[in-house]
Scaffold this motif. Structure first.
Motif, PDB file in Angstrom:
ATOM      1  N   UNK A   1      47.211  34.459  53.545  1.00  0.00           N
ATOM      2  CA  UNK A   1      47.558  35.358  52.442  1.00  0.00           C
ATOM      3  C   UNK A   1      46.310  35.524  51.592  1.00  0.00           C
ATOM      4  N   UNK A   2      45.929  36.769  51.334  1.00  0.00           N
ATOM      5  CA  UNK A   2      44.783  37.052  50.471  1.00  0.00           C
ATOM      6  C   UNK A   2      45.290  37.585  49.140  1.00  0.00           C
ATOM      7  N   UNK A   3      44.637  37.151  48.077  1.00  0.00           N
ATOM      8  CA  UNK A   3      45.134  37.436  46.734  1.00  0.00           C
ATOM      9  C   UNK A   3      43.983  37.736  45.787  1.00  0.00           C
ATOM     10  N   UNK A   4      44.223  38.639  44.853  1.00  0.00           N
ATOM     11  CA  UNK A   4      43.306  38.894  43.751  1.00  0.00           C
ATOM     12  C   UNK A   4      43.956  38.419  42.461  1.00  0.00           C
ATOM     13  N   UNK A   5      43.140  37.911  41.547  1.00  0.00           N
ATOM     14  CA  UNK A   5      43.675  37.388  40.291  1.00  0.00           C
ATOM     15  C   UNK A   5      42.738  37.697  39.134  1.00  0.00           C
ATOM     16  N   UNK A   6      43.332  37.877  37.970  1.00  0.00           N
ATOM     17  CA  UNK A   6      42.586  38.036  36.722  1.00  0.00           C
ATOM     18  C   UNK A   6      43.111  37.005  35.740  1.00  0.00           C
ATOM     19  N   UNK A   7      42.193  36.221  35.163  1.00  0.00           N
ATOM     20  CA  UNK A   7      42.570  35.145  34.244  1.00  0.00           C
ATOM     21  C   UNK A   7      41.893  35.369  32.903  1.00  0.00           C
ATOM     22  N   UNK A   8      42.677  35.264  31.836  1.00  0.00           N
ATOM     23  CA  UNK A   8      42.137  35.309  30.474  1.00  0.00           C
ATOM     24  C   UNK A   8      42.387  33.966  29.808  1.00  0.00           C
ATOM     25  N   UNK A   9      41.315  33.276  29.450  1.00  0.00           N
ATOM     26  CA  UNK A   9      41.424  31.998  28.744  1.00  0.00           C
ATOM     27  C   UNK A   9      40.778  32.148  27.382  1.00  0.00           C
ATOM     28  N   UNK A  10      41.601  32.151  26.351  1.00  0.00           N
ATOM     29  CA  UNK A  10      41.115  32.399  25.004  1.00  0.00           C
ATOM     30  C   UNK A  10      40.176  31.294  24.531  1.00  0.00           C
TER      31      UNK A  10
END
Length: 240
Positions: free
Chosen positions: A118-127
């Motif tokens: 399974x291939x996945x894209x992710x976006x993470x925001x860490x304040x």
């Protein structure tokens, strides 16, 4: 092949941003856990979880695994990520295998008809201002909406949204509250719900230090409101 193309693209973009003098640093962890809990589900029981990370400036390459001690399940994951300020973009590949599978294992197959990648894209925001992390994940290959005859149909683009907040209790431990939801009609809800909470978690983390070596310990209690199930996991490891 999509996994390879995504990884190469991100690597090329990130490499253009790296200063020539960037130094490679390495971090690693080896842990044992009573359960592998993932997005509101229990994948397997007692397992080992080795993890190694290579950092080059803002670029990180990571290889981590989940290996059931009874041989019933194994997972080998690769992740490339690049951080800009409070944001990190990820491209990841997950290869998994249950011992109950009767077809031959082939790590190098990304064919729609027999792959277990399974291939996945992710976006993470860490304040950087408050203790808050927001994450968005989308499957781009390897998860398909089933046809009426059970064969693999169109890509699901199954997505998962997660919010996490934490508090440091002095030198005692860190406590975290995590909430995750399935977005669009994805595999987390058997392709039936456009939006559904599937992961509510309370977690405690503590890391003991001995020189440059750390010994992380964690406990998690997870509830899945969709399946009406709950799980616990206790983990202990060593990291450098």
């Amino acid at each position: 092949m999509k996994k390879i193309a995504l990884g190469i693209l991100l690597l090329c973009v990130a490499a253009l941003q790296l200063p020539a003098q960037s130094r490679v640093t390495v971090n690693g962890t080896a842990a044992l856990s009573t359960s592998y809990l993932w997005r509101g589900d229990r994948v397997t029981g007692l397992h080992a979880a080795p993890d190694i990370q290579f950092h080059i400036g803002n670029l990180t390459l990571e290889n981590y695994s989940f290996l059931a001690l009874d041989g019933s399940y194994k997972e080998i994951d690769l992740d490339v990520s690049y951080t800009i300020g409070d944001f990190t973009v990820h491209a990841a590949d997950y290869f998994y295998r249950y011992s109950s599978y009767t077809f031959p294992e082939n790590y190098f197959s990304w064919s729609k008809y027999d792959t277990t990648h399974i291939d996945e894209l992710a976006l993470v925001y860490e304040s950087s201002a408050i203790p808050l992390i927001a994450k968005w994940f989308t499957f781009v290959w390897g998860d398909w909406i089933p046809n009426a005859d059970g064969s693999r149909g169109k890509p699901s683009f199954s997505s998962y949204l997660e919010l996490a907040a934490w508090h440091e209790f002095g030198n005692v431990c860190r406590g975290s509250l995590i909430a995750g939801a399935s977005v669009f009609k994805g595999s987390y809800t058997n392709y039936t719900q456009n939006f559904m909470p599937i992961h509510l978690e309370a977690r405690l983390n503590k890391s003991f230090e001995l020189g440059a070596v750390k010994f992380p310990v964690s406990f998690s209690f997870v509830v899945n409101p969709y399946t009406l199930t709950c799980w616990t996991a206790l983990s202990a490891g060593v990291s450098f």
